[in-house]
Design a protein around this motif. Structure first.
Motif, PDB file in Angstrom:
ATOM      1  N   ARG A 300       0.881  -1.159   0.000  1.00 46.41           N
ATOM      2  CA  ARG A 300       0.000   0.000   0.000  1.00 46.41           C
ATOM      3  C   ARG A 300       0.925   1.217   0.000  1.00 46.41           C
ATOM      4  O   ARG A 300       1.936   1.236   0.708  1.00 46.41           O
ATOM      5  CB  ARG A 300      -0.862   0.018   1.269  1.00 46.41           C
ATOM      6  CG  ARG A 300      -1.929  -1.059   1.299  1.00 46.41           C
ATOM      7  CD  ARG A 300      -2.907  -0.858   2.466  1.00 46.41           C
ATOM      8  NE  ARG A 300      -2.313  -1.174   3.743  1.00 46.41           N
ATOM      9  CZ  ARG A 300      -2.132  -0.311   4.746  1.00 46.41           C
ATOM     10  NH1 ARG A 300      -2.528   0.951   4.619  1.00 46.41           N
ATOM     11  NH2 ARG A 300      -1.568  -0.672   5.869  1.00 46.41           N
ATOM     12  N   LEU A 301       0.607   2.214  -0.802  1.00 41.40           N
ATOM     13  CA  LEU A 301       1.475   3.390  -0.899  1.00 41.40           C
ATOM     14  C   LEU A 301       0.943   4.458   0.058  1.00 41.40           C
ATOM     15  O   LEU A 301       0.104   5.285  -0.303  1.00 41.40           O
ATOM     16  CB  LEU A 301       1.523   3.894  -2.354  1.00 41.40           C
ATOM     17  CG  LEU A 301       2.047   2.851  -3.366  1.00 41.40           C
ATOM     18  CD1 LEU A 301       1.997   3.410  -4.790  1.00 41.40           C
ATOM     19  CD2 LEU A 301       3.463   2.397  -3.029  1.00 41.40           C
ATOM     20  N   THR A 329      -0.806   0.569  -4.695  1.00 50.65           N
ATOM     21  CA  THR A 329      -1.808   1.623  -4.856  1.00 50.65           C
ATOM     22  C   THR A 329      -1.925   2.311  -3.510  1.00 50.65           C
ATOM     23  O   THR A 329      -1.571   1.735  -2.488  1.00 50.65           O
ATOM     24  CB  THR A 329      -3.210   1.080  -5.193  1.00 50.65           C
ATOM     25  OG1 THR A 329      -3.567   0.122  -4.184  1.00 50.65           O
ATOM     26  CG2 THR A 329      -3.278   0.464  -6.544  1.00 50.65           C
ATOM     27  N   ALA A 332      -2.663   9.606  -3.188  1.00 49.94           N
ATOM     28  CA  ALA A 332      -2.296  10.284  -4.435  1.00 49.94           C
ATOM     29  C   ALA A 332      -0.862  10.808  -4.382  1.00 49.94           C
ATOM     30  O   ALA A 332      -0.097  10.662  -5.346  1.00 49.94           O
ATOM     31  CB  ALA A 332      -3.282  11.412  -4.718  1.00 49.94           C
ATOM     32  N   GLU A 335       1.527   7.900  -4.944  1.00 55.27           N
ATOM     33  CA  GLU A 335       1.502   7.418  -6.332  1.00 55.27           C
ATOM     34  C   GLU A 335       2.262   8.406  -7.228  1.00 55.27           C
ATOM     35  O   GLU A 335       3.041   7.999  -8.092  1.00 55.27           O
ATOM     36  CB  GLU A 335       0.057   7.233  -6.806  1.00 55.27           C
ATOM     37  CG  GLU A 335      -0.670   6.132  -6.029  1.00 55.27           C
ATOM     38  CD  GLU A 335      -1.984   5.690  -6.673  1.00 55.27           C
ATOM     39  OE1 GLU A 335      -2.439   6.364  -7.636  1.00 55.27           O
ATOM     40  OE2 GLU A 335      -2.543   4.666  -6.215  1.00 55.27           O
ATOM     41  N   ASP A 336       2.034   9.707  -6.985  1.00 52.20           N
ATOM     42  CA  ASP A 336       2.752  10.734  -7.766  1.00 52.20           C
ATOM     43  C   ASP A 336       4.256  10.622  -7.553  1.00 52.20           C
ATOM     44  O   ASP A 336       5.047  10.720  -8.504  1.00 52.20           O
ATOM     45  CB  ASP A 336       2.294  12.147  -7.358  1.00 52.20           C
ATOM     46  CG  ASP A 336       0.873  12.435  -7.825  1.00 52.20           C
ATOM     47  OD1 ASP A 336       0.363  11.667  -8.680  1.00 52.20           O
ATOM     48  OD2 ASP A 336       0.268  13.408  -7.330  1.00 52.20           O
ATOM     49  N   ARG A 339       5.578   7.726  -9.555  1.00 51.88           N
ATOM     50  CA  ARG A 339       5.620   8.075 -10.982  1.00 51.88           C
ATOM     51  C   ARG A 339       6.812   8.971 -11.279  1.00 51.88           C
ATOM     52  O   ARG A 339       7.528   8.778 -12.263  1.00 51.88           O
ATOM     53  CB  ARG A 339       4.336   8.822 -11.377  1.00 51.88           C
ATOM     54  CG  ARG A 339       3.250   7.922 -11.880  1.00 51.88           C
ATOM     55  CD  ARG A 339       2.162   8.743 -12.596  1.00 51.88           C
ATOM     56  NE  ARG A 339       0.870   8.189 -12.273  1.00 51.88           N
ATOM     57  CZ  ARG A 339       0.043   8.652 -11.343  1.00 51.88           C
ATOM     58  NH1 ARG A 339       0.349   9.733 -10.643  1.00 51.88           N
ATOM     59  NH2 ARG A 339      -1.111   8.064 -11.112  1.00 51.88           N
ATOM     60  N   VAL A 351       7.420   1.281 -12.404  1.00 49.58           N
ATOM     61  CA  VAL A 351       6.327   1.420 -11.432  1.00 49.58           C
ATOM     62  C   VAL A 351       5.031   0.943 -12.050  1.00 49.58           C
ATOM     63  O   VAL A 351       4.703   1.325 -13.176  1.00 49.58           O
ATOM     64  CB  VAL A 351       6.196   2.897 -10.988  1.00 49.58           C
ATOM     65  CG1 VAL A 351       4.947   3.096 -10.141  1.00 49.58           C
ATOM     66  CG2 VAL A 351       7.432   3.342 -10.210  1.00 49.58           C
ATOM     67  N   LEU A 353       1.093   0.989 -10.925  1.00 48.74           N
ATOM     68  CA  LEU A 353       0.127   1.416  -9.922  1.00 48.74           C
ATOM     69  C   LEU A 353      -1.124   0.576 -10.104  1.00 48.74           C
ATOM     70  O   LEU A 353      -1.793   0.660 -11.132  1.00 48.74           O
ATOM     71  CB  LEU A 353      -0.183   2.906 -10.091  1.00 48.74           C
ATOM     72  CG  LEU A 353       1.039   3.823  -9.909  1.00 48.74           C
ATOM     73  CD1 LEU A 353       0.676   5.268 -10.210  1.00 48.74           C
ATOM     74  CD2 LEU A 353       1.607   3.707  -8.495  1.00 48.74           C
TER      75      LEU A 353
END
Ligand code: ADP
Ligand code: GLC
Length: 479
Positions: A300-301, A329, A332, A335-336, A339, A351, A353
């Motif tokens: 989990r991010l 996942t 936000a 996840e950013d 990326r 990566v 997601l």
């Protein structure tokens, strides 16, 4: 043989619904406890798709009015586990995940899981059609927290256990919901469900259960300190006499590099297959050939998992020849950040997601190291999956991570005991230094292979912990 019946109450369980390790553990306990004489049935919400996955389901309980609509319990089997699915469409027939949809957490989560707990207390009181009634109720996390509370306040004399998988989620809601949650006025006090002027379902469970367990011995100790107890440290400390740290296991049949059908199989004796998985993984993530360690993150991010440390700690490792594959996942910002890391290191960082069970198996098979830089970790399962697949864990020294990985040091290497790299404090500098140690170990082929083989021999199954749960149940049943 001793033993009896246990009703396990949770919001997720493999193979029906999973967002994290809770589901792995709740789903694994019935098979671990069965051989010890404890028949465990799982009470779960019937989210969309759950009933369709149950074999030979039949109705065993029903109520015309359950927190705003009708509810019934369907008993069926999923992957050999006996499941009691609470079918209450007004609460559970919704698009999205178990707790939220695109718009955020469901506003009626307190009532949704209160309904689950209420039904647990009903089944404890009078059993299901056909006559099954539990000797023990075992609740998990805040979603199960009101089950012990209802037993207490309704005078139902069935002993209960609550397991804390993650104290960061406390099920807090406003005091005006006391009656709608079917709690009596006397429950609203510091000895009950009241928590800083609100209601906490987790606190309710911690105050009213006969025993409290958490998923590693180290986390049991940590929970009594403010930085880990997150406000509930006093409650845990006050009940220290009934708190037990029982380490999770993993399903060593499902997670077995010798028989895993998602990968090129390999074993501790024949590690050549692992190199093939590594080459396939590099290709799958579009990486250029990686000379140093190929690190993976399956997570989990979120802030808990220390994801924000990676962009600061990783560049030196990547520039020295390491590679990184990330699957996850979450929030936000995280996840950013992942990326952006991939964009900054093309060919070195890949990566994906999303949530992908099969890919996670290929990553554990193909990776050289799994990074778990968590700020807190009640138990953690991915470091254990790493050990099992000879994918050396690099972990922060917290909770179950500290209990399952023996860090490299001159002494532990000399004694041939080390199984991974352990760092502290949980910050980017310590992680960067841990990665330096990883690179040096990886460069010494003989030492590296020895480390992998030792990791693969670690005891990660459920036997020892199942025996501890069984002993706990036995003690509670005898009073
Ligand atoms: P937590 O429950 O705090 O998320 P754990 O380490 O206990 O952490 O369990 C996480 C579980 O979820 C493991 O089985 C891990 O392999 C799995 N997992 C996490 N993220 C993903 C993902 N994106 N795809 C597939 N499996 C994942
Ligand atoms: C929670 C914790 C994790 C633990 C899992 C299963 O999700 O965050 O550390 O492994 O529960 O107990």
């Amino acid at each position: 043989m001793m033993g009896g019946r246990v009703l396990s109450v949770a919001s997720e369980a493999v193979p029906l619904i999973k967002t994290g390790g809770l589901a792995d553990v709740v789903g694994a306990l019935p098979a671990a406890l069965g051989p010890l004489g404890w028949q465990m049935r799982l009470l779960l919400p019937a989210y969309p798709g759950v009933l369709a996955k149950l074999v030979a389901a039949r109705e065993v309980w029903a109520a015309a009015e359950l927190f705003g609509g009708p509810g019934r319990v369907m008993l069926g089997k999923a992957a050999g586990v006996e499941v009691l699915a609470l079918d209450a469409p007004h609460l559970f027939a919704r698009e999205g995940g178990p707790y939220s949809d695109a718009a955020g957490d469901f506003g009626d989560n307190p009532e949704r899981f209160a309904a689950l707990c209420w039904v647990a207390s009903e089944l404890a009181r009078s059993g299901v059609a056909g006559g099954w009634r539990p000797d023990i109720v075992h609740a998990h996390d805040w979603q199960g927290g009101l089950a012990p509370a209802y037993l207490r306040y309704r005078g139902i004399e069935v002993p209960s256990v609550i397991t804390v998988h993650n104290i960061a989620f406390q099920g807090v809601t406003g005091p005006e919901r006391l009656a709608s949650l079917r709690l009596p006025p006397e429950a609203y006090g510091p000895e009950g469900v009241e928590y800083w002027g609100n209601i906490s379902a987790l606190k309710a469970g911690l105050m009213t259960a006969d025993a409290i367990t958490t998923v590693s011995p180290r986390y049991a100790d940590e929970l009594m300190r403010p930085e880990f107890g997150l406000g509930l440290e006093g409650v845990i400390a006050a009940r220290a006499g009934v708190v037990h740290g029982i380490l999770n296991g993993i399903d060593t049949t499902l997670w077995n590099p010798e028989t895993d059908t998602a990968i090129v199989p390999y074993s501790a004796r024949a590690l050549a297959g692992k190199a093939q998985n590594r080459a396939l993984l590099q290709a799958e993530f579009g990486l250029a050939p990686v000379a140093g360690p190929l690190a993976i993150v399956v997570s989990r991010l979120t802030d808990q998992k220390g994801i924000d440390l990676l962009p600061e700690a990783l560049p030196e490792f990547l520039e020295s020849g390491g590679g990184l594959c990330v699957l996850g996942t979450g929030d936000a910002w995280a996840e950013d950040a992942m990326r952006a890391l991939a964009a900054r290191f093309p060919g070195r960082v890949g990566v994906k997601l999303g949530y992908d069970e099969g890919l996670s198996h290929r990553m554990f098979a193909g990776g050289d190291a799994v990074l778990v830089p968590s700020r807190f970790e009640p138990c953690g399962l991915t470091q254990m999956m790493g050990l099992r697949y000879g994918t050396v864990p690099v972990v922060s020294a917290v909770g179950g991570l500290a209990d399952t990985v023996i860090g490299t040091s001159p002494a532990s290497l000399g004694a041939r005991a080390a199984t991974g790299v352990v760092f502290h404090p949980v910050d980017a500098l310590a992680l960067r230094q841990a990665l330096r140690r990883l690179v040096a170990l990886h460069a010494d082929r003989a030492a590296w292979a020895a480390l992998q083989r030792r990791a693969m021999k670690a005891d990660l199954g459920w036997d020892a912990s199942a025996a501890r749960y069984a002993a706990l149940y036995e003690g509670l049943r005898r009073g």
